[in-house]
Design an enzyme around this catalytic site. Structure first.
Site, PDB file in Angstrom:
ATOM      1  N   LYS A  36       2.989   6.468   4.837  1.00 45.96           N
ATOM      2  CA  LYS A  36       1.936   5.966   4.852  1.00 45.96           C
ATOM      3  C   LYS A  36       2.376   4.432   5.070  1.00 45.96           C
ATOM      4  O   LYS A  36       3.390   3.780   3.693  1.00 45.96           O
ATOM      5  CB  LYS A  36       1.571   5.730   3.224  1.00 45.96           C
ATOM      6  N   THR A  37       1.855   3.463   5.490  1.00 42.83           N
ATOM      7  CA  THR A  37       1.969   1.717   5.591  1.00 42.83           C
ATOM      8  C   THR A  37       1.407   1.574   4.558  1.00 42.83           C
ATOM      9  O   THR A  37       1.101   1.761   3.534  1.00 42.83           O
ATOM     10  CB  THR A  37       1.621   1.458   6.777  1.00 42.83           C
ATOM     11  N   GLY A  38       2.267   0.258   4.575  1.00 46.40           N
ATOM     12  CA  GLY A  38       2.037  -1.125   3.376  1.00 46.40           C
ATOM     13  C   GLY A  38       2.023  -2.373   3.962  1.00 46.40           C
ATOM     14  O   GLY A  38       2.844  -2.342   5.324  1.00 46.40           O
ATOM     15  N   SER A  96       1.085  -1.030   0.053  1.00 44.10           N
ATOM     16  CA  SER A  96       0.355   0.340   0.145  1.00 44.10           C
ATOM     17  C   SER A  96       0.848   1.187  -0.186  1.00 44.10           C
ATOM     18  O   SER A  96      -0.232   2.199  -0.138  1.00 44.10           O
ATOM     19  CB  SER A  96      -1.057   0.856   1.130  1.00 44.10           C
TER      20      SER A  96
END
EC number: 3.5.2.6
Length: 290
Positions: free
Chosen positions: A236-238, A72
């Site tokens: 922003k993580t993923g 993501s």
């Protein structure tokens, strides 16, 4: 060989692995390298780190040129592509897209509430960046014309490494050796810097992207957890299969120029659990001497 170095961006990539880029190191490069190596060994996975210090353009890299599944974190590039279009047509972000039940995929906490009303591209961008809403990402990709259009936008800002091949949720398979939907820590850090601190976007669009990233709700246990509470972070993580756990961030320390940090982590077992604490530990290691 793992690269772990401070270096000027303008310096040749073939420079020695541990290189002093400015007058003084934040901390011993040997110590940083050893701590990241130890962290990777303890975690049982593969760790990638890229930190850019915008005060002097120096970097610290650990597997910085190796490919990792973005998961993501790729949503930043998609949302930025929408913002880029709004430079020439301000109404783009106000365009409302329909959301049908058939559009919904796993993890869509915002879009699932708007089946009747739909959402604007601005609302979808906020949802996908701040809540990692997967349907929002797919709708943005569809609006842009497919994953290849997101890749084309990356190329337009000088990123020759980023590649988006699929949509949610299949872009998260993170199969070892599969180059689909991957980038490198260094390439992603350089692009994130251009988008949030550089001139890849217009001033208004850049400010909007930064606002969205600062409002992220999913990163409290990742990079943010390894930094002093007083530092401002937009991230922003993923996450994906093989325990893939990612976070990319712009960081505003107190009394210091911004930092850009990318942390990617993946594991050999397909069903491995996410390891956000590894990202927090890596963030602490590379910034603790600042």
């Amino acid at each position: 060989m793992i690269k772990s170095s401070w270096r000027k961006i303008a310096m040749l990539a073939a420079a020695v692995p541990l290189l002093l880029a400015s007058g003084a190191l934040w901390a011993s490069t040997d110590a940083i390298h050893q701590k990241l190596t130890d962290l990777e060994k303890r975690s049982g996975g593969r760790l990638g780190v890229a930190l850019i210090n915008t005060a002097d353009n120096s970097q610290i890299l650990y597997r910085g040129d190796e490919r990792f599944a973005m998961c993501s974190t790729s949503k930043v590039m998609a949302a930025a592509a929408v913002l880029k279009q709004s430079e020439s047509n301000k109404e783009v972000v106000n365009k409302r897209l329909e959301i049908n039940a058939a559009d919904l995929v796993v993890w869509s906490p915002i879009t699932e509430k708007h089946l009747q009303s739909g959402m604007t591209l601005a609302e979808l961008s906020a949802a996908t960046l701040q809540y990692s809403d997967n349907t929002a990402m797919n709708l943005i990709i569809g609006y842009l014309g497919g994953p290849e259009k997101v890749t084309a936008f990356a190329r337009s800002i000088g990123d020759a490494t980023f590649r988006l091949d699929r949509t949610e949720p299949t872009l998260n398979t993170a199969i070892p050796g599969d180059e689909r939907d991957t980038s490198t820590p260094l390439a992603m850090a350089e692009s994130l810097r251009k988008l949030t601190l550089g001139d890849a976007l217009g001033e208004q669009q850049r400010a909007q992207l930064v606002t969205w990233l600062k409002g992220n709700t999913t990163g409290g246990q990742s990079i943010r957890a390894g930094l002093p509470e007083s530092w401002v972070v937009g991230d922003k993580t993923g996450a994906g299969d093989y325990g893939t756990t990612n976070d990319i961030a712009v960081i505003w320390p107190e009394d210091h120029a911004p930092l850009v940090l990318v942390t990617y982590f993946t594991q050999p077992q397909q069903d491995a659990k996410n390891r956000k604490e590894v990202l927090a530990a890596a963030a602490k290691i590379v910034t603790e001497g600042l």
